[in-house]
Design an enzyme around this catalytic site. Structure first.
Site, PDB file in Angstrom:
ATOM      1  CG  ASP A  67      -0.271  -0.455   2.501  1.00 61.01           C
ATOM      2  OD1 ASP A  67       0.949  -0.267   2.628  1.00 61.01           O
ATOM      3  OD2 ASP A  67      -0.968  -1.010   3.370  1.00 61.01           O
ATOM      4  CG  ASN A 137      -8.578  -2.021  12.382  1.00 63.18           C
ATOM      5  OD1 ASN A 137      -7.599  -2.613  11.924  1.00 63.18           O
ATOM      6  ND2 ASN A 137      -9.102  -0.961  11.790  1.00 63.18           N
ATOM      7  CG  HIS A 139      -5.545  -2.618   9.151  1.00 66.47           C
ATOM      8  ND1 HIS A 139      -5.618  -1.261   9.378  1.00 66.47           N
ATOM      9  CD2 HIS A 139      -4.236  -2.948   9.368  1.00 66.47           C
ATOM     10  CE1 HIS A 139      -4.415  -0.818   9.691  1.00 66.47           C
ATOM     11  NE2 HIS A 139      -3.571  -1.806   9.703  1.00 66.47           N
ATOM     12  CD  GLU A 144      -8.411   0.471   8.222  1.00 68.46           C
ATOM     13  OE1 GLU A 144      -8.328  -0.470   9.043  1.00 68.46           O
ATOM     14  OE2 GLU A 144      -7.670   1.464   8.268  1.00 68.46           O
TER      15      GLU A 144
HETATM   16  P1  PGA Z   1       2.568  -1.580  12.665  1.00 68.92           P
HETATM   17  O1  PGA Z   1       1.415  -1.622  11.559  1.00 68.92           O
HETATM   18  O2  PGA Z   1       3.610  -2.543  12.213  1.00 68.92           O
HETATM   19  O3  PGA Z   1       3.071  -0.151  12.614  1.00 68.92           O
HETATM   20  O4  PGA Z   1       1.950  -1.947  13.952  1.00 68.92           O
HETATM   21  C1  PGA Z   1       0.938  -2.856  11.117  1.00 68.92           C
HETATM   22  C2  PGA Z   1      -0.289  -2.661  10.297  1.00 68.92           C
HETATM   23  O5  PGA Z   1      -1.041  -1.695  10.538  1.00 68.92           O
HETATM   24  O6  PGA Z   1      -0.531  -3.481   9.405  1.00 68.92           O
END
Ligand code: PGA
Length: 245
Positions: A67, A137, A139, A144
């Site tokens: 992304d 959450n 995702h 999401e």
């Molecule tokens: P993070 O993000 O490694 O900064 O916790 C992971 C994600 O949101 O997929």
């Protein structure tokens, strides 16, 4: 789904880096699905070291990132283009610019950019390994809760909790982009092998839901339970929580 407790961030990151090294050594034209976020920083640090000391030729490796934020130019400090360059690509000379793919968040037509990215992924992929973090959450990528399991690369809205979690990388929360171009859930599921890495107390609940909850669009990562080759790497904090709660 194979769940492995690798105790802490160091061992887990070194494991993931080693799996990637083995893949790149045995298949020089590997297609790699890459992720960003705090979780992956150590993975890329160890991987860069291992690639260098083993003198791995990366000239035929093709990468696709999950992304990129909509609206951020590739040279924007908080863009995932800059993140990938800082943490991985600049540390080894044999990565080929033309083989590195991230969506262009500042494309004039981001919808068209998403379609083009998905097409390229279909043409060149599937990924031999896709690495994933997970949001609090549930995702994966920026897909999401309630994203369709059939989704392909598209422009997506970030959940308020994601904007809050990612605001630590921006000067103010208002500066966090509200949208991203993200590989979809069905794009991710095409990968031949998937390794998800989750570290720390704040991921305990998401992993519990992933392991014990329903397979449901309310928890995007739960789609991974339908994939035949997924490893979920957790640290002891997450593992113990799942054991006793
Ligand atoms: P993070 O993000 O490694 O900064 O916790 C992971 C994600 O949101 O997929």
């Amino acid at each position: 789904m194979n769940v492995i407790n690798l105790k802490n961030q160091t061992i887990a990151s070194q494991y993931l880096a080693t799996e990637l090294l083995k893949q790149l050594k045995t298949k020089p034209n590997t297609v790699l699905g890459l992720a960003t976020g705090g979780t992956m920083i150590d993975v890329y640090k160890y991987l860069s070291e291992l690639l260098n000391i083993n003198q791995i030729d990366l000239s035929r490796v093709v990468t696709f990132n999950l992304d990129e934020y909509v609206g951020l130019a590739p040279d924007h400090k908080q863009s995932y283009h800059v993140y990938m360059n800082e943490h991985l690509f600049k540390h080894n000379d044999s990565w080929q610019k033309n083989n590195i793919h991230l969506p262009m968040g500042n494309a004039k037509d981001v919808v068209q950019e998403s379609r083009t990215y998905e097409q390229l992924l279909c043409d060149i992929g599937p990924a031999d390994i896709q690495i994933l973090g997970i949001g609090e959450n549930g995702h994966i990528g920026f897909n999401e809760p309630y994203t369709s399991f059939d989704s392909v690369t598209s422009v997506v809205d970030l959940a308020p909790s994601t904007i809050k979690a990612n605001s630590k990388h921006f000067e103010t929360i208002e500066n966090v982009p509200k949208q991203a171009i993200s590989m979809g859930l069905s794009s991710i599921m095409r990968a031949k092998r998937i390794i998800l890495l989750a570290l720390g107390e704040h991921k305990q609940y998401a992993i519990k839901q992933l392991l014990e909850g329903d397979i449901s669009e309310s928890l995007p990562a739960s789609i991974l339970r339908q994939h035949a080759n997924v490893e979920v790497i957790v640290d002891d904090e997450i593992f113990q929580f799942n054991k006793y709660h």
